[in-house]
Design an enzyme around this catalytic site. Structure first.
Site, PDB file in Angstrom:
ATOM      1  N   GLU A  31       0.879  -1.144   0.075  1.00  0.00           N
ATOM      2  CA  GLU A  31      -0.018  -0.157  -0.046  1.00  0.00           C
ATOM      3  C   GLU A  31       0.955   1.124   0.083  1.00  0.00           C
ATOM      4  OE1 GLU A  31      -3.561   1.965   2.457  1.00  0.00           O
ATOM      5  OE2 GLU A  31      -2.609   0.222   3.198  1.00  0.00           O
ATOM      6  N   ARG A 257       6.189 -13.890   9.199  1.00  0.00           N
ATOM      7  CA  ARG A 257       6.383 -12.493   9.425  1.00  0.00           C
ATOM      8  C   ARG A 257       7.904 -12.186   9.990  1.00  0.00           C
ATOM      9  NH1 ARG A 257       2.610  -7.666   9.628  1.00  0.00           N
ATOM     10  NH2 ARG A 257       4.078  -5.760  10.005  1.00  0.00           N
ATOM     11  N   LYS A 267       4.252  -0.439  10.967  1.00  0.00           N
ATOM     12  CA  LYS A 267       4.129   0.700  10.201  1.00  0.00           C
ATOM     13  C   LYS A 267       3.376   1.822  10.986  1.00  0.00           C
ATOM     14  CE  LYS A 267       2.912   0.670   6.012  1.00  0.00           C
ATOM     15  NZ  LYS A 267       2.180   0.420   4.786  1.00  0.00           N
TER      16      LYS A 267
END
Length: 552
Positions: A31, A257, A267
């Site tokens: 994104e 992850r 983030k």
């Protein structure tokens, strides 16, 4: 990719049982609302190398379906960072916003099949209706609207009749499902905001879980490789593709992850660090963003090596950041030139060296790689040494300079401390007066006497004045997870130490942008591309010569 990589084995087994009718194709779908970090690099690597292992293609596709957060600056930065890493998608760069018409038509198809409906519940009401992990959700009072009414309302949503967040399109699945993602999830929402690519063409935008599988199908993706937190989203991914009756649909599979000790990869927390001024922007060398790592001096080769050595990750994994440092040291130790830099200078006058004389001494560029040759380093009567290399009252085991003691200057001569000059009022040591033995010049083959210590130095007459930044972990402990936790107490106040009056040999003036080198005994360094100028040379320590973080 290593043949024991679990994802590679899984895909090989699946393709043997049920092959696709097309070539392998994977994608990385960021994104564009922030910058890539080291965890992103692991995801990029996994997708890129799986595609390469099967002779397929790798796509970069921007998940730009939220106009409130996205910006073209992030798009450009992500493309640049991925290419810098060495995972160039070439012509295969795509944008989810380019598929808006197809995604809209897919939503209409679900409405016509009775699989989606327009809901008027407010966001807070929808949360209450959703239920909990132990209690089923409640059916929306708008769930039984007719197909005709839903088509009309959805078309009106598209034309901008309704205000932001007043209505949503939801999938009609199962409000009692144990998987919360399957409880009539939102497919489209209303957002009246200008999009960085499509402007004001749209005021409804798809949710990622709805757009993701459709975008994959449009591009011919075979495997949608996601991090482990998307595992519970896979049933919805499959539901969308099944209800749209797509032939040979893509398959979602998950890998672990990556997190690193002592750094922020969330983030949300990264954004807080930047916006609250705790760091010098998204490219601060203490951050694990690719921009920060690059500015600090890490190379794409060292990052790829780090990811390869981590190997296969199936679940959430935390790796000690010292492993990343180790990978860089392994790359640089035999390839960089070692120069002498004094970070905290102490003046030394060699009283028996001629005042007007200077000479050039040949010093090896790298003790582990003779092929890098030698360079000429100027020597003169006045030099600088490290303050830590002198001790007026030496402790046991101290083998450097002290009154009446002798040390070797690297690549030069033996010197003996004869006198210590101090400030009469403060007692601060101002300079040392030493003598040298001209018979002990390095490389002459003469030296019957031995000394235990060798120290580095810089000629005061020829030195370049620079600024040096030394880094430690940004956080004392790992990233907090509690939403309201005052996590700033975890910040390490000594994460950045600045040596503003460092002196280095003149060779450093010729160092190019992003060139790596070693300061003798201090570690590996690189030019700070953001702060350096013709008037101000700033160098970042990438890593020390040995791991020190685990010893603190």
């Amino acid at each position: 990719m290593n043949n024991d990589h679990f994802m590679l084995k899984l895909i090989e087994e699946e393709l043997a049982a049920e092959p696709f009718g097309r070539d392998m194709c994977t994608r990385f779908p960021p994104e564009p609302n922030g910058y890539l970090h080291i965890g992103s690099a692991y995801a990029i690597h996994t997708n890129y190398m799986i595609a390469a292992s099967f002779g397929g293609k790798f796509h970069l596709r921007f998940d730009d379906t939220n106009p409130l957060k996205e910006d073209i600056a992030y798009v450009n930065a992500i493309i640049e960072d991925i290419k810098w890493l060495g995972y160039d998608p070439k012509e295969h760069i795509y944008y989810g916003s380019d598929y808006s018409d197809e995604i809209y038509r897919s939503a209409v198809k679900l409405i016509e099949a009775g699989k989606a409906y327009v809901c008027d519940l407010s966001p807070s009401e929808m949360t209450a209706y959703r239920g909990t992990l132990t209690e089923p959700g409640k059916i929306s009072p708008y769930r039984d609207r007719s197909v005709e009414e839903n088509l009309k309302l959805f078309a009106e949503m598209k034309t901008g009749v309704y205000p932001t967040a007043s209505k949503v399109l939801r999938a009609r699945i199962d409000m009692s499902s144990p998987n919360m993602n399957m409880r009539d999830p939102v497919l489209f929402r209303i957002i009246h905001a200008e999009h960085y690519r499509t402007g004001n063409d749209w005021c409804i935008y798809p949710m990622y879980d709805f757009a993701h599988p459709i975008q994959d199908a449009i591009e011919g993706i075979t495997y949608s490789l996601c991090s482990i937190e998307f595992k519970d989203h896979r049933p919805l991914y499959d539901w969308v593709l099944r209800e749209l009756e797509l032939v040979s649909p893509p398959r979602q599979r998950e890998f672990g992850r990556l997190s690193l000790t002592g750094v922020v990869t969330s983030k949300r927390f990264l954004r807080q660090l930047v916006e609250r001024g705790h760091v010098d922007g998204w490219d601060d060398p203490r951050l694990p963003t690719l921009r920060g790592l690059r500015r600090r001096g890490f190379t794409p080769e060292s990052i790829r090596r780090f990811i390869t050595e981590i190997g296969s990750i199936r679940a959430q994994s935390t790796v000690d950041i010292s492993m990343l440092d180790h990978c860089l040291r392994q790359e640089l130790k035999g390839t960089t030139i070692s120069v002498m830099g004094v970070l905290r200078p102490l003046k030394v006058i060699i009283t028996n060296y001629p005042e007007e004389q200077s000479e050039l001494l040949a010093i090896e560029n790298n003790s582990e790689n003779p092929e890098l040759g030698q360079r000429e380093v100027p020597f003169s009567r006045t030099i600088y040494i490290e303050q830590d290399d002198f001790m007026e009252v030496p402790v046991k085991g101290f083998h450097r300079l002290s009154p009446g003691m002798e040390v070797r200057l690297k690549g030069a001569y033996f010197i003996r401390c004869e006198d210590v000059i101090k400030d009469a009022e403060t007692g601060e040591i101002l300079e040392l007066h030493c003598t040298y033995d001209p018979r002990t010049k390095s490389g002459t083959g003469f030296s019957e006497r031995k000394v235990k210590g060798t120290i580095h130095w810089v000629s005061a007459e020829h030195a370049a004045a620079v600024e040096v930044h030394l880094y430690e972990k940004l956080l004392h402990t790992d990233t907090p997870t509690e939403e309201n936790e005052d996590w700033t107490v975890r910040l390490n106040p000594e994460s950045l130490t600045t040596a503003r009056n460092a002196m280095v040999e003149p060779y450093i003036r010729n160092v190019g942008a992003e060139q790596k080198f070693q300061f003798f005994r201090h570690g590996y360094f690189s030019t700070d591309s953001k702060l350096s100028s013709a008037e101000r040379l700033v160098f970042n320590r990438i890593v020390p010569l040995k791991d020190t973080w685990n010893k603190r």
